[in-house]
Design a protein around this motif. Sequence first.
Motif, PDB file in Angstrom:
ATOM      1  N   ALA A 167       0.285   5.827  -2.880  1.00  0.00           N
ATOM      2  CA  ALA A 167      -0.395   4.375  -2.841  1.00  0.00           C
ATOM      3  C   ALA A 167       0.289   3.224  -3.520  1.00  0.00           C
ATOM      4  O   ALA A 167      -0.133   1.893  -3.128  1.00  0.00           O
ATOM      5  N   LYS A 168       0.780   3.528  -4.767  1.00  0.00           N
ATOM      6  CA  LYS A 168       1.490   2.295  -5.537  1.00  0.00           C
ATOM      7  C   LYS A 168       2.458   1.583  -4.583  1.00  0.00           C
ATOM      8  O   LYS A 168       2.537   0.586  -4.275  1.00  0.00           O
ATOM      9  N   ASP A 169       3.073   2.917  -3.934  1.00  0.00           N
ATOM     10  CA  ASP A 169       3.915   2.120  -2.932  1.00  0.00           C
ATOM     11  C   ASP A 169       3.751   0.855  -1.748  1.00  0.00           C
ATOM     12  O   ASP A 169       4.541   0.640  -2.149  1.00  0.00           O
ATOM     13  N   ILE A 170       2.626   1.535  -1.195  1.00  0.00           N
ATOM     14  CA  ILE A 170       2.153   0.677  -0.400  1.00  0.00           C
ATOM     15  C   ILE A 170       1.741  -0.238  -0.783  1.00  0.00           C
ATOM     16  O   ILE A 170       1.861  -1.686   0.218  1.00  0.00           O
ATOM     17  N   LEU A 171       1.201  -0.763  -1.839  1.00  0.00           N
ATOM     18  CA  LEU A 171       0.811  -2.095  -2.181  1.00  0.00           C
ATOM     19  C   LEU A 171       2.093  -2.320  -2.926  1.00  0.00           C
ATOM     20  O   LEU A 171       1.961  -3.578  -2.385  1.00  0.00           O
ATOM     21  N   ALA A 172       3.399  -2.547  -2.981  1.00  0.00           N
ATOM     22  CA  ALA A 172       4.567  -2.627  -3.997  1.00  0.00           C
ATOM     23  C   ALA A 172       5.045  -3.323  -2.119  1.00  0.00           C
ATOM     24  O   ALA A 172       5.062  -4.363  -2.317  1.00  0.00           O
ATOM     25  N   LEU A 190       1.356  -2.195   8.395  1.00  0.00           N
ATOM     26  CA  LEU A 190       0.907  -1.338   7.161  1.00  0.00           C
ATOM     27  C   LEU A 190       0.024  -0.263   5.901  1.00  0.00           C
ATOM     28  O   LEU A 190       0.370   0.613   6.418  1.00  0.00           O
ATOM     29  N   LEU A 191      -0.660  -1.944   6.258  1.00  0.00           N
ATOM     30  CA  LEU A 191      -2.034  -0.915   5.543  1.00  0.00           C
ATOM     31  C   LEU A 191      -2.780  -0.547   6.235  1.00  0.00           C
ATOM     32  O   LEU A 191      -3.780   1.017   6.674  1.00  0.00           O
ATOM     33  N   LEU A 192      -3.364  -0.779   8.068  1.00  0.00           N
ATOM     34  CA  LEU A 192      -3.897   0.117   8.994  1.00  0.00           C
ATOM     35  C   LEU A 192      -3.108   1.117   9.347  1.00  0.00           C
ATOM     36  O   LEU A 192      -3.449   2.641   9.345  1.00  0.00           O
ATOM     37  N   GLY A 193      -1.727   1.434   9.324  1.00  0.00           N
ATOM     38  CA  GLY A 193      -1.319   2.760   9.844  1.00  0.00           C
ATOM     39  C   GLY A 193      -1.670   3.522   8.622  1.00  0.00           C
ATOM     40  O   GLY A 193      -1.294   5.070   8.910  1.00  0.00           O
ATOM     41  N   LEU A 294      10.014  -2.127   9.722  1.00  0.00           N
ATOM     42  CA  LEU A 294       9.418  -2.963   8.995  1.00  0.00           C
ATOM     43  C   LEU A 294       9.402  -2.021   7.757  1.00  0.00           C
ATOM     44  O   LEU A 294       9.201  -2.314   6.529  1.00  0.00           O
ATOM     45  N   ILE A 295       9.773  -0.528   7.264  1.00  0.00           N
ATOM     46  CA  ILE A 295       9.093   0.426   6.037  1.00  0.00           C
ATOM     47  C   ILE A 295      10.073   0.560   6.168  1.00  0.00           C
ATOM     48  O   ILE A 295      10.006   0.278   4.854  1.00  0.00           O
ATOM     49  N   LYS A 296      11.300   0.402   6.154  1.00  0.00           N
ATOM     50  CA  LYS A 296      12.789   0.707   5.588  1.00  0.00           C
ATOM     51  C   LYS A 296      13.168  -0.933   4.853  1.00  0.00           C
ATOM     52  O   LYS A 296      13.254  -0.544   3.963  1.00  0.00           O
ATOM     53  N   THR A 297      12.555  -1.966   5.195  1.00  0.00           N
ATOM     54  CA  THR A 297      12.792  -3.384   4.546  1.00  0.00           C
ATOM     55  C   THR A 297      12.205  -3.174   3.464  1.00  0.00           C
ATOM     56  O   THR A 297      12.468  -3.972   2.914  1.00  0.00           O
ATOM     57  N   THR A 298      11.456  -3.259   3.894  1.00  0.00           N
ATOM     58  CA  THR A 298       9.513  -3.258   2.221  1.00  0.00           C
ATOM     59  C   THR A 298       9.787  -2.257   1.353  1.00  0.00           C
ATOM     60  O   THR A 298       9.791  -2.425   0.000  1.00  0.00           O
TER      61      THR A 298
END
Length: 369
Positions: A167-172, A190-193, A294-298
């Motif tokens: 959770a903390k990772d997705i928020l960051a 990101l949030l929906l996935g 997108l995941i790798k970039t963020t």
Amino acid sequence: MLHDMSENHEKSSSGAANGSSFNEDNERNHPDSEALSLPSSVAGSGTLDRLVDTARDYARAAASDNTLRAYAKDWAHFARWCRMKGADPLPPSPEMIGLYLADLASGSGPSPALSVSTIDRRLSGIAWNYAQRGFTLDRKNRHIATVLAGIKRKHARPPVQKEAILAKDILAMVATLPYDLRGLRDRSILLLGYAGGLRRSEIVSLDVGKDDTPGSGGWIEILDDGAVLTLNAKTGWREVEIGRGSSEQTCPIHALEQWLHFAKIDFGPVFVRTSRDGKKALEARLSDKHVARLIKTTVLKSGIRAELPEKDRLALFSGHSLRAGLASSAEVDERYVQKQLGHASAEMTRRYQRRRDRFRVNLTKAAGL
């Protein structure tokens, strides 16, 4: 999609008689689905020819595009290997396939040795391609089964799992995105996935409504309390419920509504490309590769696992990190997580739970030590 077996034997024997070897270019130019045709004893007609075309379309839809691409590469690699050894891949030879598997595992050629899971996948791809050509490959044949068993016994390693995005990772990660149109789209992805525990192919296959496009893999119904996603996944049709979050900044439904509103999307694919300046939504559906990028970039921008070199950080995360993140973070009954991910068994769900239950139950103390 199935060749007549005698026709295949005739082609193979005639090729050998003429001194010709398997032609890989010809194989590429004749897709497997084109092999489906009328029996030679039946005269063609407009109606039957249209049914053949329809049957070919259904045959192509029997597996996902990613699976078909992988199987095509598997067959091309095997066919090239056979040609280099002076052999023909048709009809199937268990002896040659056993030697091929041994070559893959030993890394005796210029290519490095492959993992057991990749070799197993290669064999599945070869068997699938033989089936489309009217042949049956007996994977239990001793020339195949014993070689594969030996490879697994000697080279098997624990599966390498991608890191879970918590959770903390997705928020960051979401915090690194701008609030232009492209940023709204990527925030929603990101949030929906994450909240839905979705595969990257499921994310990009969504349409706004049912039957909006022929290539749709599902659709979204937005309700007061959240959204219901109807997905045509690899395990069949299923519904995924995604509730609204505790704040607008982290709510996947709010992010989705913002994207659809400002992108002016009310029909067709939910997630589409944007113009180069990021200010206009286009019609083309996004590729699932965009989700992985997108995941790798963020991950890099957010500083997750910053103690590791960039190359190692990139290798840790993939599209599956979203599904693993939900399974590892959601402190609810395991049955709900299993249903959300669409798993047939609880054991599969537990594979996605990265260290969530580690040492939660201490059997050492429970046993009196």
